[in-house]
Design a protein around this motif. Structure first.
Motif, PDB file in Angstrom:
ATOM      1  N   THR A  37       0.566  -1.353   0.095  1.00 55.61           N
ATOM      2  CA  THR A  37      -0.353  -0.049   0.093  1.00 55.61           C
ATOM      3  C   THR A  37       0.911   1.755  -0.300  1.00 55.61           C
ATOM      4  N   GLU A  38       0.187   2.116  -1.005  1.00 55.95           N
ATOM      5  CA  GLU A  38       0.799   3.314  -0.994  1.00 55.95           C
ATOM      6  C   GLU A  38       0.297   4.527  -1.333  1.00 55.95           C
ATOM      7  N   ASN A  39       0.495   5.538   0.311  1.00 54.49           N
ATOM      8  CA  ASN A  39      -0.634   6.220  -0.105  1.00 54.49           C
ATOM      9  C   ASN A  39      -2.067   6.002   0.273  1.00 54.49           C
ATOM     10  N   GLY A  40      -2.277   4.792   0.496  1.00 53.29           N
ATOM     11  CA  GLY A  40      -3.821   4.214   0.666  1.00 53.29           C
ATOM     12  C   GLY A  40      -4.536   3.747  -0.461  1.00 53.29           C
ATOM     13  N   ILE A  41      -2.849   3.525  -1.494  1.00 48.57           N
ATOM     14  CA  ILE A  41      -3.401   2.869  -2.352  1.00 48.57           C
ATOM     15  C   ILE A  41      -2.409   1.431  -2.902  1.00 48.57           C
ATOM     16  N   SER A  42      -3.488   0.529  -3.349  1.00 41.86           N
ATOM     17  CA  SER A  42      -2.712  -0.854  -3.198  1.00 41.86           C
ATOM     18  C   SER A  42      -2.010  -1.055  -4.921  1.00 41.86           C
ATOM     19  N   LYS A  43      -0.499  -1.926  -4.796  1.00 43.53           N
ATOM     20  CA  LYS A  43       0.100  -1.833  -5.563  1.00 43.53           C
ATOM     21  C   LYS A  43       0.185  -2.776  -5.797  1.00 43.53           C
ATOM     22  N   GLN A  74       7.221  -2.158   3.816  1.00 40.77           N
ATOM     23  CA  GLN A  74       7.555  -0.688   3.214  1.00 40.77           C
ATOM     24  C   GLN A  74       8.298  -0.018   3.741  1.00 40.77           C
ATOM     25  N   ALA A 103       8.979   3.799   4.774  1.00 40.98           N
ATOM     26  CA  ALA A 103       7.843   5.540   5.368  1.00 40.98           C
ATOM     27  C   ALA A 103       7.381   4.403   6.417  1.00 40.98           C
ATOM     28  N   THR A 104       7.353   3.762   7.261  1.00 37.74           N
ATOM     29  CA  THR A 104       7.080   3.090   8.321  1.00 37.74           C
ATOM     30  C   THR A 104       7.858   3.582   9.409  1.00 37.74           C
TER      31      THR A 104
END
Length: 439
Positions: free
Chosen positions: A64-70, A155, A157-158
């Motif tokens: 998940t990146e910026n709330g978007i699943s990739k 991930q 920036a955690t």
């Protein structure tokens, strides 16, 4: 009308007589050693040591990146390994243990993630050769093994107290391949099929993401083999083994004290309800690992059995995001087991165990411990061509059903299958007895 029952009774009686004859023959060949017995039994197995490369297939995962699943793809992993074992049954079976050299593993980290680690651990397996291994011949094989699959991804920036958790699961790859035999080495390559291809991984404390693995892995390597008992096939050695047997018999030393030492592994049998309820991100982490296996006991010749004590200890640390659990088990065990028969130096055994188990858990700084009695089972085999040796190699498997530590009315399971790969067993005092007759 009575002929048929008579024939059945006759056949049953003949079968019983034949079984007694076989039993007597086995007992005799283990106490009075003939040229034929030592020739066949010492050709039964070869010792092996080698290196190989395991190539794990590629795969893909979600993050998940910026709330978007990739979706992110990851490449193949190359893991060099050391392998020890033995070829048995006159070249028809290869039993082995492969130890990964994880610090030399090659894997490219996807740029979209902070870290990704896909590994597979120690492998124990068997290759079966329908046509026996033979010098200057290419031999096909089929096989099966078990080893630990391990996966983790982190991930970017955690900010958590601990790193991302590990997903670990025991898998059972099937394999096919070819082996070429020379006078000293085995060259082999094969394809392995792992049935586990999809998992759910906790990519955050509350979110699961699907991960896909390739079903196919590849392996190739070279193994050296030694016929370590070749010297025992000469007429002089046959006479020497019989003389040593008589020496032990005359000195009342066929019964003997022994000590043993070797590495063992604990293989998880069942998962822990405690983690599923209170720490689900740790539920798929593997509770098991390596432990020293130390034993001391006495071998009794006439009943062909052992009575001994053993000590093993094993620890685990499970951590992920905001939780850390450390586990430790100490086992003090009394074990009694009976050797079942001697098939040309291959001596299987089984028995029962009684132990005091000290189980400990440290859950985010909160310590819980319990000491309890437990009953279990032991089985395995010795490589014992004769009863005159000063040492032998032993494989132990132990299991205590439903061994657990109760925490918050749930169970942390410690009922691992303990698999002792190779244990060195030394008989105390036999060398000293023999030295009296060689001066």
């Amino acid at each position: 009308m009575r002929t048929k029952p008579f024939k059945i009774r006759t056949l049953v009686f003949a079968l019983i007589v034949w079984l007694f004859q076989c039993s007597a023959s086995l007992a005799q060949s283990d106490s009075v050693y003939t040229q034929e017995y030592l020739t066949r039994s010492t050709k039964f197995a070869w010792t092996t040591l080698g290196i190989d490369m395991l190539k794990l297939g590629n795969g893909k995962s979600l993050f998940t990146e910026n709330g978007i699943s990739k979706e992110v793809a990851f490449s193949s992993t190359f893991i060099p390994r050391l392998t020890i074992g033995g070829v048995h049954f006159w070249g028809h079976a290869d039993f082995y243990v492969s130890f990964p050299l994880s610090f030399l593993a090659i894997q490219q980290n996807p740029l979209a993630l902070e870290a990704l680690d896909y590994r597979q651990g120690i492998e124990t397996g068997a290759k079966i050769y329908p046509w026996a291994l033979k010098e200057k011949r290419l031999s096909p094989y089929v096989g099966i093994s078990f080893r630990l699959l391990s996966y983790t991804q982190e991930q970017k920036a955690t900010k958590y107290t601990y790193k991302a958790p590990e997903f670990e699961k025991m898998i059972y790859p099937l394999q096919v391949g070819l082996t070429y035999t020379t006078s000293k080495s085995l060259f082999h390559c094969g394809i392995q099929y792992q049935m586990l291809s999809n998992i759910q991984y906790y990519s955050s404390p509350t979110t699961q993401a699907g991960v896909q693995f390739s079903n196919f892995n590849f392996q190739f390597g070279i193994t050296k083999y030694w016929d370590t008992d070749k010297h025992m096939r000469t007429p002089k050695s046959v006479a020497n083994e019989n003389n040593k047997y008589q020496v032990l018999k005359n000195e009342n030393r066929l019964d003997s004290w022994y000590w043993g030492l070797g590495p063992s592994a604990g293989l998880q049998i069942s998962k822990s309800p405690y983690f599923k309820k209170y720490h689900p991100q740790l539920y798929d982490d593997f509770i098991g690992g390596f432990m020293p296996d130390i034993t001391f006991g006495r071998f009794f010749n006439k009943p062909d059995m052992n009575l001994g004590v053993s000590y093993r200890t094993m620890g685990n640390t499970l951590a992920g995001y905001e939780d850390k659990v450390s586990l430790r088990r100490h086992s003090f065990m009394l074990e009694a087991y009976k050797n079942l028969f001697n098939y040309l130096g291959f001596v299987p055994f089984c028995g029962i165990t009684g132990s005091i188990e000290n189980l400990n858990a440290n859950i985010n700084g909160n310590r819980i411990s319990d000491a309890k009695p437990a009953l279990g089972f032991i089985f395995g085999w010795d490589i014992r061509v004769t009863k005159t040796g000063t040492s032998l190699l032993r494989t132990n498997l132990r299991w205590i059903p439903n061994l657990n530590l109760s925490v918050q009315n749930e169970k942390i399971m410690f009922n691992q299958l303990e698999f002792n790969f190779i244990q060195w067993v030394q008989f105390i005092g036999r060398k000293k007895v023999y030295s009296k007759y060689t001066k």
